[in-house]
Design a protein around this motif. Structure first.
Motif, mmCIF file in Angstrom:
data_model
loop_
_atom_site.group_PDB
_atom_site.id
_atom_site.type_symbol
_atom_site.label_atom_id
_atom_site.label_comp_id
_atom_site.label_asym_id
_atom_site.label_seq_id
_atom_site.Cartn_x
_atom_site.Cartn_y
_atom_site.Cartn_z
ATOM 1 N N PRO A 1 -4.822 1.263 9.833
ATOM 2 C CA PRO A 1 -3.723 2.081 10.363
ATOM 3 C C PRO A 1 -3.333 3.172 9.367
ATOM 4 N N GLY B 1 2.544 5.111 6.788
ATOM 5 C CA GLY B 1 3.808 4.912 7.467
ATOM 6 C C GLY B 1 3.832 3.724 8.403
ATOM 7 N N THR B 2 2.646 3.198 8.742
ATOM 8 C CA THR B 2 2.583 2.045 9.641
ATOM 9 C C THR B 2 3.088 0.795 8.935
ATOM 10 N N GLU B 3 3.953 0.056 9.617
ATOM 11 C CA GLU B 3 4.424 -1.213 9.081
ATOM 12 C C GLU B 3 3.627 -2.342 9.729
ATOM 13 N N LEU B 4 3.051 -3.193 8.885
ATOM 14 C CA LEU B 4 2.172 -4.261 9.351
ATOM 15 C C LEU B 4 2.749 -5.619 8.991
ATOM 16 N N ARG C 1 4.239 -1.800 4.284
ATOM 17 C CA ARG C 1 4.178 -0.447 4.848
ATOM 18 C C ARG C 1 3.009 0.286 4.211
ATOM 19 N N VAL C 2 2.081 0.744 5.045
ATOM 20 C CA VAL C 2 0.940 1.513 4.551
ATOM 21 C C VAL C 2 1.462 2.813 3.958
ATOM 22 N N SER D 1 -0.576 -7.398 12.645
ATOM 23 C CA SER D 1 -0.045 -6.675 13.802
ATOM 24 C C SER D 1 0.891 -5.569 13.356
ATOM 25 N N ASP D 2 1.088 -4.604 14.229
ATOM 26 C CA ASP D 2 1.994 -3.493 13.961
ATOM 27 C C ASP D 2 3.416 -4.019 14.093
ATOM 28 N N GLY E 1 6.103 -2.498 14.120
ATOM 29 C CA GLY E 1 6.998 -1.624 14.874
ATOM 30 C C GLY E 1 6.848 -1.761 16.383
ATOM 31 N N ARG E 2 5.915 -2.600 16.829
ATOM 32 C CA ARG E 2 5.690 -2.729 18.274
ATOM 33 C C ARG E 2 6.295 -4.023 18.801
#
Length: 242
Positions: A165, A168-171, A179-180, A238-239, A241-242
């Motif tokens: 990802p 800014g992607t939070e995993l 956070r990437v 998993s993301d 933020g989803r």
């Protein structure tokens, strides 16, 4: 996505060992790069790319006792003892500080590398980490380089995915959240054979031929820990933020 591999080493530059689990704190993986080797003449941390035989050293740390083993057959197990002497130096554009240790490991590892070294312990986690406290690689990107040994890339986590990802992607990984942050620049360490210590690939050259930011050869991503927790091999990714 899931965690395909977890790896770290308590001694910077030593063999990047696959682990069944890791505890992530806000400062990063617990037990990762607690110690490093220092050149006593130049007053700086030894770089793996300049001393590739470092990757042949096995290191273990239980919080009190450090064990190191070299291919020559020697094993040293002892608690490092602080000397009270600290060393400050510039490390990739920032000031870092380590505390020199009194232990038999220095003589053993110096013999292995063919030069005098001192063992040092970081004064705070992440002191001798190049970028973010957590590093990521993907199985798809490693396979695209024609590589079968993920240990070459010394990533905290190898994720079973075609690609990683974006920034800014939070995993969510196991019970932790990261956070990437950004792409991770690489050096010739990725070309070191983890079984022989020899430079035997041209992965860095392959990365140089790809479209990339000027002056950088990125592969993988780094990340920061938002929520501490334990991560195990096989845990889903998993993301958050989803």
């Amino acid at each position: 996505m899931h965690i395909a591999r977890i790896g770290y080493t308590p001694l910077k530059g030593a063999r990047h060992v696959e682990q069944p689990r890791v505890r992530l704190e806000e400062s990063g993986p617990v037990g990762d790069r607690v110690f490093c080797l220092v050149d006593p003449r130049e007053g700086r941390v030894l770089r793996t790319v300049e001393h590739p035989r470092l990757v042949l050293v096995d290191a273990g740390w239980d919080g009190t006792v450090l064990t190191t083993a070299t291919p020559e057959g020697g094993v040293v197990t002892a608690p490092p003892r602080p000397t009270g002497e600290q060393l400050a130096f510039e490390y990739w554009g920032r000031q870092a500080r380590v505390e020199l240790q009194d232990s038999p490991h220095a003589e053993q590892l110096g013999d292995h590398l063919g030069r005098p070294v001192r063992l040092a312990r970081v004064t705070r986690p992440g002191e001798v980490v190049y970028a973010g406290s957590v590093s990521l690689a993907s199985t798809g990107e490693i396979a695209a380089l024609g590589e079968s040994d993920p240990a070459r890339f010394r990533a905290t986590f190898v994720i079973d995915s075609e690609r990683l990802p974006g920034p800014g992607t939070e995993l969510t990984l196991g019970r932790a959240v990261i956070r990437v942050r950004s792409m991770l620049p690489r050096c010739r360490v990725v070309d070191i054979n983890t079984a022989t210590g020899a430079m035997d690939t041209r992965h860095l050259g392959t990365l140089a031929a790809r479209p990339r930011p000027i002056g950088e050869l990125p592969f993988g991503m780094d990340a920061d820990v938002l929520v501490p927790g334990t991560v195990r091999t096989g845990d889903p990714v998993s993301d958050a933020g989803r």
